[in-house]
Design a protein around this motif. Structure first.
Motif, PDB file in Angstrom:
ATOM      1  N   VAL A  13       0.852  -1.191   0.000  1.00  0.00           N
ATOM      2  CA  VAL A  13       0.000   0.000   0.000  1.00  0.00           C
ATOM      3  C   VAL A  13       0.883   1.234   0.000  1.00  0.00           C
ATOM      4  CG1 VAL A  13      -1.757   1.273   1.273  1.00  0.00           C
ATOM      5  CG2 VAL A  13      -1.796  -1.218   1.289  1.00  0.00           C
ATOM      6  N   GLU A  14       0.541   2.182  -0.863  1.00  0.00           N
ATOM      7  CA  GLU A  14       1.310   3.432  -0.911  1.00  0.00           C
ATOM      8  C   GLU A  14       0.934   4.327   0.254  1.00  0.00           C
ATOM      9  OE1 GLU A  14       0.772   5.481  -4.551  1.00  0.00           O
ATOM     10  OE2 GLU A  14       2.535   4.580  -5.470  1.00  0.00           O
ATOM     11  N   LEU A  15       1.969   4.811   0.962  1.00  0.00           N
ATOM     12  CA  LEU A  15       1.738   5.721   2.082  1.00  0.00           C
ATOM     13  C   LEU A  15       2.691   6.903   1.969  1.00  0.00           C
ATOM     14  CD1 LEU A  15       1.492   3.182   5.058  1.00  0.00           C
ATOM     15  CD2 LEU A  15      -0.382   4.433   4.000  1.00  0.00           C
ATOM     16  N   PRO A  16       2.360   8.023   2.597  1.00  0.00           N
ATOM     17  CA  PRO A  16       3.275   9.178   2.567  1.00  0.00           C
ATOM     18  C   PRO A  16       4.641   8.787   3.137  1.00  0.00           C
ATOM     19  CG  PRO A  16       1.171   9.791   3.501  1.00  0.00           C
ATOM     20  CD  PRO A  16       1.146   8.312   3.352  1.00  0.00           C
ATOM     21  N   ALA A  17       5.705   9.241   2.495  1.00  0.00           N
ATOM     22  CA  ALA A  17       7.063   8.893   2.943  1.00  0.00           C
ATOM     23  C   ALA A  17       7.414   9.661   4.216  1.00  0.00           C
ATOM     24  CB  ALA A  17       8.061   9.223   1.841  1.00  0.00           C
ATOM     25  N   SER A  18       8.220   9.016   5.058  1.00  0.00           N
ATOM     26  CA  SER A  18       8.710   9.708   6.252  1.00  0.00           C
ATOM     27  C   SER A  18       9.557  10.910   5.833  1.00  0.00           C
ATOM     28  CB  SER A  18       9.578   8.764   7.081  1.00  0.00           C
ATOM     29  OG  SER A  18       8.822   7.668   7.498  1.00  0.00           O
ATOM     30  N   THR A  19       9.541  11.930   6.663  1.00  0.00           N
ATOM     31  CA  THR A  19      10.327  13.128   6.346  1.00  0.00           C
ATOM     32  C   THR A  19      10.672  13.888   7.621  1.00  0.00           C
ATOM     33  OG1 THR A  19      10.276  15.285   5.281  1.00  0.00           O
ATOM     34  CG2 THR A  19       8.165  14.376   5.900  1.00  0.00           C
ATOM     35  N   SER A  20      11.835  14.524   7.604  1.00  0.00           N
ATOM     36  CA  SER A  20      12.227  15.340   8.755  1.00  0.00           C
ATOM     37  C   SER A  20      11.857  16.813   8.546  1.00  0.00           C
ATOM     38  CB  SER A  20      13.737  15.218   8.996  1.00  0.00           C
ATOM     39  OG  SER A  20      14.423  15.540   7.805  1.00  0.00           O
ATOM     40  N   ALA A  21      11.285  17.136   7.367  1.00  0.00           N
ATOM     41  CA  ALA A  21      10.999  18.550   7.066  1.00  0.00           C
ATOM     42  C   ALA A  21      10.088  19.206   8.107  1.00  0.00           C
ATOM     43  CB  ALA A  21      10.401  18.665   5.663  1.00  0.00           C
ATOM     44  N   PRO A  22       8.967  18.572   8.523  1.00  0.00           N
ATOM     45  CA  PRO A  22       8.110  19.232   9.530  1.00  0.00           C
ATOM     46  C   PRO A  22       8.854  19.472  10.842  1.00  0.00           C
ATOM     47  CG  PRO A  22       6.930  17.423   8.486  1.00  0.00           C
ATOM     48  CD  PRO A  22       8.355  17.322   8.048  1.00  0.00           C
ATOM     49  N   LEU A  23       9.716  18.515  11.224  1.00  0.00           N
ATOM     50  CA  LEU A  23      10.487  18.674  12.457  1.00  0.00           C
ATOM     51  C   LEU A  23      11.387  19.904  12.377  1.00  0.00           C
ATOM     52  CD1 LEU A  23      11.877  17.771  15.106  1.00  0.00           C
ATOM     53  CD2 LEU A  23      13.233  16.182  13.749  1.00  0.00           C
ATOM     54  N   TYR A  24      12.117  20.038  11.261  1.00  0.00           N
ATOM     55  CA  TYR A  24      13.021  21.188  11.131  1.00  0.00           C
ATOM     56  C   TYR A  24      12.242  22.496  11.060  1.00  0.00           C
ATOM     57  CZ  TYR A  24      17.035  18.143  10.504  1.00  0.00           C
ATOM     58  OH  TYR A  24      18.029  17.229  10.717  1.00  0.00           O
ATOM     59  N   PHE A  25      11.127  22.467  10.343  1.00  0.00           N
ATOM     60  CA  PHE A  25      10.315  23.686  10.218  1.00  0.00           C
ATOM     61  C   PHE A  25       9.793  24.117  11.591  1.00  0.00           C
ATOM     62  CE2 PHE A  25       6.281  25.763   8.452  1.00  0.00           C
ATOM     63  CZ  PHE A  25       6.942  26.943   8.168  1.00  0.00           C
ATOM     64  N   ALA A  26       9.311  23.134  12.367  1.00  0.00           N
ATOM     65  CA  ALA A  26       8.785  23.450  13.708  1.00  0.00           C
ATOM     66  C   ALA A  26       9.913  23.926  14.625  1.00  0.00           C
ATOM     67  CB  ALA A  26       8.100  22.213  14.306  1.00  0.00           C
ATOM     68  N   LEU A  27      11.055  23.246  14.563  1.00  0.00           N
ATOM     69  CA  LEU A  27      12.186  23.641  15.418  1.00  0.00           C
ATOM     70  C   LEU A  27      12.653  25.054  15.072  1.00  0.00           C
ATOM     71  CD1 LEU A  27      14.271  22.871  17.573  1.00  0.00           C
ATOM     72  CD2 LEU A  27      15.674  21.874  15.760  1.00  0.00           C
ATOM     73  N   GLY A  28      12.725  25.333  13.765  1.00  0.00           N
ATOM     74  CA  GLY A  28      13.160  26.653  13.323  1.00  0.00           C
ATOM     75  C   GLY A  28      12.220  27.743  13.813  1.00  0.00           C
ATOM     76  N   LEU A  29      10.897  27.533  13.634  1.00  0.00           N
ATOM     77  CA  LEU A  29       9.930  28.546  14.081  1.00  0.00           C
ATOM     78  C   LEU A  29       9.994  28.742  15.600  1.00  0.00           C
ATOM     79  CD1 LEU A  29       6.709  27.762  11.986  1.00  0.00           C
ATOM     80  CD2 LEU A  29       8.316  29.654  11.703  1.00  0.00           C
ATOM     81  N   SER A  30      10.134  27.618  16.323  1.00  0.00           N
ATOM     82  CA  SER A  30      10.193  27.712  17.788  1.00  0.00           C
ATOM     83  C   SER A  30      11.428  28.494  18.226  1.00  0.00           C
ATOM     84  CB  SER A  30      10.213  26.318  18.406  1.00  0.00           C
ATOM     85  OG  SER A  30       9.081  25.591  18.012  1.00  0.00           O
ATOM     86  N   MET A  31      12.566  28.217  17.590  1.00  0.00           N
ATOM     87  CA  MET A  31      13.799  28.939  17.963  1.00  0.00           C
ATOM     88  C   MET A  31      13.682  30.415  17.603  1.00  0.00           C
ATOM     89  SD  MET A  31      16.797  26.205  17.027  1.00  0.00           S
ATOM     90  CE  MET A  31      18.117  27.231  17.672  1.00  0.00           C
ATOM     91  N   LEU A  32      13.050  30.667  16.456  1.00  0.00           N
ATOM     92  CA  LEU A  32      12.874  32.061  16.025  1.00  0.00           C
ATOM     93  C   LEU A  32      12.066  32.832  17.075  1.00  0.00           C
ATOM     94  CD1 LEU A  32      13.726  33.588  13.479  1.00  0.00           C
ATOM     95  CD2 LEU A  32      11.509  33.052  12.484  1.00  0.00           C
TER      96      LEU A  32
END
Lengths: 279, 559
Positions: A13-32
């Motif tokens: 079954v096709e599923l969305p691939a794992s990614t670290s992009a949301p983690l980095y985006f959230a970490l970046g916004l939080s640090m900002l």
């Protein structure tokens, strides 16, 4: 439930691939945001991480969403198909084994409640007048006592003495008494069909004792002065006389079947008659 | 648009040969709704332990009059962090976690509508929590004042303004809550989109499990309420950093404005936390009563009604401000109105149990505890909705007792019920029934010893948030009893932790459907595969598994 086959599900079954992009985006916004209270380095690092995460996220989605093929579970790992159980279902029907599928099955008509309330109130008045005659030689002490207790709540002055007849006060006290009696009669008509066991027991004994007890406790807390002026033995006896009379009259009224089993049209009053199989 | 597909890497998808580093990488990069749900719940439980320790410290301080275990400043920080933690970092992630895990499974979908946004929401929540707790180490700021924030969980202005809260502790509170709030908003958008667009064939809105219906209402409430708090927090930051005067009364600002903004969020937040508790009870009570839920459509209507009324009652938290007779009457009456749909729910749960074959398993015990305690919470809420009585009891321990009856007696009991109920689905393992019962009874006794007595302290006039009190007020014995109850509660939680450890040490396999339940999540393996369903299901009633188990009497013939 049924299952619908898709194209070759056994292949995976096709599923969305794992990614670290949301983690980095959230970490970046939080640090900002945290840089407001920390250090400008947080702002620069957070900004860079947020941009990196956002770009990586964008590239995850465009031009095509990144997906992975998740292999299907082996037969042994899968949940077995849900099987029918051998037990038969026994649906509740009205009145079966003491269960009630509709609550209440029947109720007393409001007119019965009003009649019961009036009868109970009248019996209470007769008993109160007789009690006054026997103990004080005047039928009016309890009537005046009732007025003395209730009138101040409405801002009216209490009776000047307890033994004389005061027509205005007697009329006002009578009006209040009739109002209370009618309300209690309606409550009886509504509640008694829902209580288990004998309605005369609930209406004649349990209910008067319950509200007398509650009244005693509340009045002691709220208005100890008034509580001290009430003869609680007489009060409870009169309530029981009311309850037994009202309960008896109401329980003799012809019960009405609840409308829950009627079709909508009949409930809405659109049809005068029902077919037998609609009931 | 076509999808580009690559084969899944077994080492990153839970294969037997996965390394520790591989497993960590797998969890931090996951977009799977089930794993994110578990991350939410796991983080929430960790914060629950922290918030619990903070509460225990406060109760130790208050156990005896004139106690000097804690400094007054430290006590202020503890009640601020305890309240903030329990609401924003325990309640919110756990309800979001259950929603994340269960909604796709219950509606027959393979994931949430926006899997990556789902991951972003979780990380925003976690980083928000970490920013808040960073204040213990990093908030000395320019003025060297304070460590953790000490302005209470509702941070009333102008107390939270720069003039009265020096240093950066309050800023950490604002920023931490704001960051985690963005995560909650994204989660709400995701749940709404998933429920509206990803239901399997046959899953009409009229067949949605009540859990999903209630989470849908909660998501709309989050969208309505949280942005208001965020906006108010931005205004507070403007006041604190840029010299604006939104809440500065000496410069023409309005302190009551903050209260309106905060409680416009704060009261719906109570329902945001509590309606998921209703959702768990609505799934668990029918299964352990072996009966269909009583009055499904009324339950849905009552939930929507609670959601609508919830946004119109906020100022009952402000009766003592002096809003005037008209507003007081309005907010008192509309608050009492909430009792109607809530009462409908209570009666429906009881009617569901009536005549059923009740199985007193641990989840059901917690639900029955919830029913009685939430009734008391509702009744004390009705008492407090009367403005004259509220003037007497506001900011007393009576109010503390009331909202702990809501959030612990109501929400936490149902969360424990849900943990025991869905743990077998999540792990494939059964929790010990014996330890579960110990957990329930210890926690039940501890809860009542602690919080029932608080009503008395409040009526005797003990204000909330005082760090100590003299011994001649008649409060000492009640405080000692309250504090003693904490020991029972902690013992109960230890039983739960022991049950979890024991489940992994001595595994008892649960199988796909250990409770003989009826919703779709029980049709797949335990734990479910990454894709949930190999073939997407199609349903014909609200209880699809009942239909399969009882083909001679399916529900769709009656609905």
């Amino acid at each position: 439930m049924e299952t619908k086959s898709e194209l070759a599900p056994e292949a995976g079954v096709e599923l969305p691939a794992s990614t670290s992009a949301p983690l980095y985006f959230a970490l970046g916004l939080s640090m900002l945001l945290a840089s407001l209270v920390t250090n400008v380095l947080f702002a620069w690092t957070g900004g860079a991480l947020a941009i990196w995460g956002a770009v990586a996220w964008w590239r995850e989605m465009f031009p095509h969403e990144q997906k992975v093929v998740e292999p299907a579970q082996s037969e042994a790992e899968r949940a077995p198909p849900v099987k029918p159980v051998p037990e038969r279902v026994r649906n509740l029907v009205a009145g079966q084994d003491g269960h009630r599928v509709r609550l209440p099955l029947e109720y007393h008509p409001y007119s019965g409640g009003l009649r019961g309330g009036l009868a109970g109130g009248a019996a209470m008045v007769v008993a109160a007048l007789l009690y006054g005659l026997v103990t004080d030689g005047s039928p009016w002490p309890l009537v005046n006592g009732f007025a003395a207790l209730v009138f101040p709540l409405f801002g009216a002055p209490p009776p000047p003495d307890s033994l004389s007849f005061h027509p205005g006060i007697a009329a006002a006290a009578g009006l209040l008494h009739v109002s209370f009696s009618l309300m209690l009669g309606l409550v009886y008509a509504s509640v008694l069909p829902m209580l288990p066991g004998h309605p005369r027991l609930w209406g004649g004994l349990v209910a008067p004792l319950a509200w007398s007890g509650a009244g005693f406790v509340c009045l002691e807390l709220v208005d100890p002065g008034s509580a001290g002026r009430i003869q609680w033995g007489v009060f409870v006896t009169l309530q029981i006389i009311f309850g037994m009379t009202a309960g008896e009259v109401i329980s003799r009224s012809r019960p009405v079947q609840t409308l829950q089993s009627y079709p909508l049209a009949a409930r809405a009053g659109l049809e005068a008659e029902m077919r037998e199989d609609d009931t | 648009m076509s999808a580009s597909s690559t084969p899944g890497n077994p080492s990153l998808t839970g294969g037997a040969g996965a390394t520790f580093a591989g497993s960590i990488h797998e969890w931090v990069t996951t977009v799977d709704h089930k794993r994110l749900g578990l991350l939410y719940i796991g983080s929430g439980l960790l914060f629950f332990l922290i918030g619990g320790v903070e509460a225990a410290l406060m109760r130790a301080q208050l156990a005896m009059p004139g106690n000097e275990l804690l400094e007054p400043q430290e006590f202020n920080r503890l009640f601020t962090m305890h309240g903030t933690t329990m609401v924003f970092l325990v309640g919110m992630p756990i309800i979001t976690g259950f929603g994340n895990y269960l909604i796709p499974l219950m509606i027959g979908a393979r994931d949430m509508a926006f899997p990556r946004l789902n991951a972003w929401g979780f990380w925003m929540f976690l980083f928000g929590g970490l920013v808040l707790y960073m204040s213990y180490f990093a908030s000395m700021g320019l003025y060297g004042a304070g460590t953790a924030p000490d302005v209470g969980w509702f941070a009333y202005a102008p107390l939270s303004g720069r003039a009265f809260s020096r240093g950066n502790a309050t800023d950490y509170w604002v920023l931490g809550i704001m960051i985690s709030g963005f995560g909650s908003i994204s989660g709400a958008v995701n749940m709404i989109a998933t429920t509206i667009t990803m239901r399997c064939r046959g899953m009409t809105m009229g067949r949605l499990p009540l859990f999903v219906w209630m989470m849908l209402v909660v998501s709309f409430l989050i969208l309505l309420a949280l942005p208001v708090l965020t906006a108010a927090q931005v205004m507070l930051l403007f006041d604190r950093f840029l010299g604006a005067h939104f809440f500065d009364t000496q410069a023409g600002g309005d302190a009551v404005l903050w209260q309106h903004f905060f409680w416009f969020f704060g009261h719906p937040e109570v329902y945001i936390l509590m309606i998921p508790g209703f959702a768990y009870a609505s799934e668990i009570i029918p299964v352990f009563s072996r009966k269909v839920i009583f009055g499904y459509s009324f339950m849905v209507a009552a939930t929507i009604a609670i959601g609508l009324v919830a946004v119109g009652v906020w100022a009952h938290h402000m009766f003592t401000v002096g809003m005037g007779r008209g507003l007081n009457i309005w907010f008192a009456v509309i608050t009492m109105v909430v009792g109607i749909p809530t009462g409908i729910k209570l009666f429906n749960w009881i009617a569901t149990m009536y005549g059923g074959k009740i199985q007193m398993k641990t989840p059901m015990l917690f639900c029955i505890g919830f029913l009685g305690q939430f009734l008391v919470a509702g009744l004390s809420g009705i008492l407090l909705s009367g403005a004259p009585l509220n003037w007497q009891l506001s900011d007393s321990y009576f109010v503390v007792a009331h909202f702990h009856f809501v959030l612990i007696g109501g929400l936490l009991f149902t969360i424990f019920a849900a943990l025991y109920y869905w743990f077998p689905k999540v792990t494939g393992l059964m929790l010990s029934e014996k330890l579960g019962r110990w957990h329930f009874w210890l926690f039940f006794v501890g809860f009542h010893v602690t919080f029932t007595t608080m009503h008395v302290q409040g009526i005797l006039g003990m204000p909330r948030r005082i760090y100590t009190y003299p011994g001649d007020r008649g409060w000492a014995i009640w405080n000692f009893i309250s504090s003693a109850g904490v020991v029972f509660q902690m013992a109960g939680v230890l039983c739960f932790l022991a049950a979890v450890v024991l489940a992994f040490k001595r595994p008892r396999r649960a199988g796909p459907d250990p409770w003989n339940a009826w919703t779709l999540e029980w049709s797949t393996s335990s734990p479910p595969p990454a894709y949930n369903f190999l073939t997407l299901p199609e349903v014909r009633s609200r209880r699809p598994l009942w239909d399969l188990k009882h083909p001679h009497d399916p529900d769709w013939e009656h609905e």
